[in-house]
Design a protein around this motif. Sequence first.
Motif, PDB file in Angstrom:
ATOM      1  N   ILE A  52       0.959  -1.130  -0.047  1.00  0.00           N
ATOM      2  CA  ILE A  52       0.183  -0.044   0.110  1.00  0.00           C
ATOM      3  C   ILE A  52       0.752   1.285   0.070  1.00  0.00           C
ATOM      4  CG2 ILE A  52      -1.765   1.333   1.016  1.00  0.00           C
ATOM      5  CD1 ILE A  52      -2.889  -1.392   0.055  1.00  0.00           C
ATOM      6  N   ASP A  53       0.363   2.302  -0.808  1.00  0.00           N
ATOM      7  CA  ASP A  53       1.391   3.399  -0.847  1.00  0.00           C
ATOM      8  C   ASP A  53       1.289   4.484   0.530  1.00  0.00           C
ATOM      9  OD1 ASP A  53      -1.309   4.106  -1.396  1.00  0.00           O
ATOM     10  OD2 ASP A  53      -0.973   5.249  -3.198  1.00  0.00           O
ATOM     11  N   ALA A  54       1.171   3.822   1.578  1.00  0.00           N
ATOM     12  CA  ALA A  54       1.156   4.639   2.838  1.00  0.00           C
ATOM     13  C   ALA A  54       1.828   3.674   3.808  1.00  0.00           C
ATOM     14  CB  ALA A  54      -0.343   4.818   3.207  1.00  0.00           C
ATOM     15  N   PRO A  55       2.451   4.097   4.976  1.00  0.00           N
ATOM     16  CA  PRO A  55       3.185   3.121   5.935  1.00  0.00           C
ATOM     17  C   PRO A  55       2.037   2.118   6.553  1.00  0.00           C
ATOM     18  CG  PRO A  55       3.896   5.497   6.108  1.00  0.00           C
ATOM     19  CD  PRO A  55       2.708   5.612   5.197  1.00  0.00           C
ATOM     20  N   ILE A  56       2.763   1.153   6.997  1.00  0.00           N
ATOM     21  CA  ILE A  56       1.978   0.215   7.839  1.00  0.00           C
ATOM     22  C   ILE A  56       1.576   0.902   9.208  1.00  0.00           C
ATOM     23  CG2 ILE A  56       1.775  -2.038   9.331  1.00  0.00           C
ATOM     24  CD1 ILE A  56       4.155  -2.821   7.195  1.00  0.00           C
ATOM     25  N   PRO A  57       0.252   1.298   9.580  1.00  0.00           N
ATOM     26  CA  PRO A  57      -0.248   1.817  10.741  1.00  0.00           C
ATOM     27  C   PRO A  57       0.746   1.159  11.932  1.00  0.00           C
ATOM     28  CG  PRO A  57      -2.045   1.069   9.505  1.00  0.00           C
ATOM     29  CD  PRO A  57      -0.779   0.438   8.806  1.00  0.00           C
ATOM     30  N   ASP A  58       1.015   2.111  12.615  1.00  0.00           N
ATOM     31  CA  ASP A  58       2.282   1.564  14.184  1.00  0.00           C
ATOM     32  C   ASP A  58       1.187   0.509  14.872  1.00  0.00           C
ATOM     33  OD1 ASP A  58       4.212   3.190  13.222  1.00  0.00           O
ATOM     34  OD2 ASP A  58       3.677   4.936  14.557  1.00  0.00           O
ATOM     35  N   SER A  59      -0.114   0.744  14.800  1.00  0.00           N
ATOM     36  CA  SER A  59      -0.964  -0.420  15.744  1.00  0.00           C
ATOM     37  C   SER A  59      -0.973  -1.433  15.363  1.00  0.00           C
ATOM     38  CB  SER A  59      -2.237   0.329  16.214  1.00  0.00           C
ATOM     39  OG  SER A  59      -2.890   0.570  14.797  1.00  0.00           O
ATOM     40  N   ILE A  60      -0.553  -1.722  13.955  1.00  0.00           N
ATOM     41  CA  ILE A  60      -0.622  -2.842  13.347  1.00  0.00           C
ATOM     42  C   ILE A  60       0.717  -3.829  13.057  1.00  0.00           C
ATOM     43  CG2 ILE A  60      -1.291  -3.982  11.085  1.00  0.00           C
ATOM     44  CD1 ILE A  60      -3.724  -3.040  12.827  1.00  0.00           C
ATOM     45  N   ALA A  61       1.819  -2.636  13.028  1.00  0.00           N
ATOM     46  CA  ALA A  61       3.098  -3.455  12.443  1.00  0.00           C
ATOM     47  C   ALA A  61       3.345  -4.646  13.625  1.00  0.00           C
ATOM     48  CB  ALA A  61       4.260  -2.263  12.448  1.00  0.00           C
ATOM     49  N   GLU A  62       3.454  -4.255  14.849  1.00  0.00           N
ATOM     50  CA  GLU A  62       3.941  -5.281  15.659  1.00  0.00           C
ATOM     51  C   GLU A  62       2.893  -6.339  16.113  1.00  0.00           C
ATOM     52  OE1 GLU A  62       7.045  -5.307  16.335  1.00  0.00           O
ATOM     53  OE2 GLU A  62       7.183  -3.438  14.925  1.00  0.00           O
TER      54      GLU A  62
END
Length: 346
Positions: A52-62
């Motif tokens: 996706i052309d936006a960063p992985i949401p911080d709440s999802i990444a880990e």
Amino acid sequence: MTVTAGILGATGAVGQRLIQLLEPHPDFELTVLTASDASAGHPFRDVAKWRIDAPIPDSIAEMTVRRTDPDVVPDDVDLLFSSLPSSVGERVEPAFCEAGYVVSSNSSNHRTASDVPLTIPEVNPDHLGVLEVQQDERGWEGALVKNPNCSTITMVPTLAALDSFGLERITVSTLQAVSGAGYSGVSSMEIIDNAIPHIGGEERKMEQEACKLLGTFDGAEIDWHGVDVAASCNRIPTLDGHLENVWVDTRESITPADARGAMQSYSSADLYSSPDPLVHVFDDDEPDRPQPRLDRLRGDGMAVTAGGFQGTADGVQYNCLAHNTIRGAAGASVLNGELLHSQGWL
């Protein structure tokens, strides 16, 4: 009330779109991600090739990915969104429903089953009523709802707007983006400087799903619409956005102005993700619209656009467009989740 939600098949292309749409959603709290056994037990960041052309949401990444198995998904999850391959979904989704989960699925399995609602909330929200039949016949405590194929969902809202004129025959030729085949679905050597006049099974999906979506629910079963639908599906080298050329023959006389007016006035749904207007209609002074690059993100990618209206001997011809991975896939599942919530199924 906040709805706790999970995604089955979260690492794939549609799963990633679901994350993008659900993470900031005011009504859903994303608490569970599942994927293959090989990905289970690892942080999402480490196993997802994020496209996706936006960063992985911080709440999802880990967030730790779980196996796609009802035995390891917490039973306090209100709603599961499924982006599983159909071969997996056919086996796994009923197991989740039997275990008591409500599943809003983008996968193609079970779409034409008589007791499974195939739903576009702005078109046929009453079809959710067949869930009572589903639960009775299958003995499920949960429920399974489907959204249609990405090419079908582009066309059907425009057809629903014209249904009062008496739909008799639909002919459609699609120009479908490569993202519809998944990240690895079409190689660059196949599609660059080329067009592929075949997408396996796509024509059949459009022809069947349109009739089910436009049908009527009598409180016990869905009576499919009798319109004759013929589709030809083509892959072209655009990234996102399915463009479709549609010919509509109607029982009553219809002009291009009639068709434009019907689509412009067609209602959206009173749901968070439903755009207003549902169908953006271009005037005669822009006959070359819609175009994928210019129009796929209208309504945050949830709107359908239509233009190029012309009269024919038996009806009208026009072109329509929708973003295939937002309106046509992940966004459609989210919208069905909102409909389930609003109608008290969660």
